[in-house]
Design a protein around this motif. Structure first.
Motif, PDB file in Angstrom:
ATOM      1  N   LEU A 239      53.084  39.553  -3.478  1.00  0.00           N
ATOM      2  CA  LEU A 239      52.299  39.595  -4.708  1.00  0.00           C
ATOM      3  C   LEU A 239      51.971  41.027  -5.107  1.00  0.00           C
ATOM      4  O   LEU A 239      52.019  41.373  -6.299  1.00  0.00           O
ATOM      5  N   GLU A 243      52.514  42.863  -8.720  1.00  0.00           N
ATOM      6  CA  GLU A 243      51.434  43.503  -9.472  1.00  0.00           C
ATOM      7  C   GLU A 243      51.756  44.957  -9.787  1.00  0.00           C
ATOM      8  O   GLU A 243      51.365  45.480 -10.841  1.00  0.00           O
ATOM      9  N   GLU A 244      52.505  45.607  -8.899  1.00  0.00           N
ATOM     10  CA  GLU A 244      52.928  46.973  -9.183  1.00  0.00           C
ATOM     11  C   GLU A 244      53.902  46.992 -10.371  1.00  0.00           C
ATOM     12  O   GLU A 244      53.813  47.855 -11.250  1.00  0.00           O
ATOM     13  N   GLN A 246      54.008  44.801 -12.756  1.00  0.00           N
ATOM     14  CA  GLN A 246      53.163  44.545 -13.920  1.00  0.00           C
ATOM     15  C   GLN A 246      52.533  45.846 -14.419  1.00  0.00           C
ATOM     16  O   GLN A 246      52.530  46.123 -15.626  1.00  0.00           O
ATOM     17  N   ARG A 247      52.011  46.636 -13.501  1.00  0.00           N
ATOM     18  CA  ARG A 247      51.381  47.917 -13.873  1.00  0.00           C
ATOM     19  C   ARG A 247      52.394  48.850 -14.521  1.00  0.00           C
ATOM     20  O   ARG A 247      52.113  49.490 -15.548  1.00  0.00           O
ATOM     21  N   ILE A 260      52.358  35.909 -13.835  1.00  0.00           N
ATOM     22  CA  ILE A 260      52.905  36.284 -12.535  1.00  0.00           C
ATOM     23  C   ILE A 260      53.006  35.036 -11.667  1.00  0.00           C
ATOM     24  O   ILE A 260      52.073  34.233 -11.600  1.00  0.00           O
TER      25      ILE A 260
END
Length: 283
Positions: A239, A243-244, A246-247, A260
């Motif tokens: 996960l 999230e990285e 996404q950033r 996600i």
């Protein structure tokens, strides 16, 4: 007043709360690992699936949803209401499940059931399903939804980074030498979809460079409204890695709307843990 009901299958990698929120009915593909058969996301979560794979040398075997299962899912709507059905299916290039849905629709109620091949998988498939569900909730007709879904099918983009070559080797998609060299040199394979099938696109050395290249390809392929789109990001057992991504997407393109998800059994059986993906609409 009749309405349109949206059906999908678990290869869209949407979790139960999201399916419930949008009123999507989901069918679950069987995946066999050794002597045990599980229904994707129903009997076994994606995280549990990757934990089993890490301890086993057995290759998962996926199977299609049968025509009878589709008939059983569609029948209550057809018999108990005047509603219509749109089933958006996992890519026919990866599974015979879509053909099962065609047989079921033709036998049960071809005038009230439309089946559409997404030519997609995972959250790329999910973006199509979610758009259809939103339109259905807003009262759109079956014909209106079908038109938009077909446009999404044409434009949806899938970009995958495969973390290591072990599952590709076990599935016969690369040879033992290629897998060994790829893992030794920390080669990451970027994949995409062509005509509903997973196809290698580029090889990049190192995960950081692979993520950078994936975003470059995203910029080359994306429609002008990318920053306003709902962007799909997913992962296999990482996960934080998703999230990285996404950033990185947010910083580079200004996107604010994301979904996600963890890659489920149907797709995870092909690519394995350590895979990352991004999905969006192209030009």
């Amino acid at each position: 007043m009749s309405r349109v009901r949206i059906f999908a299958d678990a290869a869209c990698d949407l979790d139960a709360p999201v399916l419930q929120q949008y009123g999507i009915t989901c069918l679950h593909m069987p995946v066999t690992i050794g002597e045990h058969t599980y229904r994707d996301r129903l009997d076994l979560s994606p995280t549990e699936f990757y934990e089993i794979l890490a301890k086993s040398d057995v290759m998962p075997v996926t199977a299609q949803i049968t025509p009878m299962e589709f008939i059983e899912a569609f029948m209550p709507v057809i018999e108990q209401s005047d509603d219509e059905i749109i089933y958006i299916g996992f890519s026919s290039g990866l599974s015979n499940t879509f053909q099962s849905s065609e047989l079921a629709a033709a036998e049960l109620a071809p005038d009230r059931i439309t089946v559409i091949d997404s030519l997609s998988a995972s959250v790329g498939y999910a973006l199509i399903v979610l758009k259809a569900a939103q339109m259905a909730d807003d009262g759109a007709t079956r014909a209106e939804i079908v038109d938009v879904v077909n446009d999404y099918v044409r434009r949806i983009q899938h970009l995958f980074i495969v973390g290591n070559f072990d599952m590709l080797k076990r599935g016969g998609r690369v040879g033992s030498t290629t897998a060994a060299v790829g893992n030794l040199l920390n080669i990451k394979l970027i994949l995409h979809f062509v005509d509903g099938k997973i196809v290698p696109l580029e090889k990049v050395r190192g995960l950081k460079k692979a993520k950078k290249r994936m975003l470059e390809i995203m910029g080359e392929r994306a429609a002008d409204d990318l920053k306003d789109q709902l962007i799909g990001v997913n992962h296999a057992y990482d996960l934080a890695g998703a999230e990285e991504i996404q950033r990185l997407v947010r910083e580079r393109f200004g996107c604010e709307k994301f979904i996600i998800s963890e890659i489920g059994l149907a797709i995870g059986s092909h690519v394995g843990a350590g895979t990352y993906s991004v999905f969006f609409l192209g030009k």
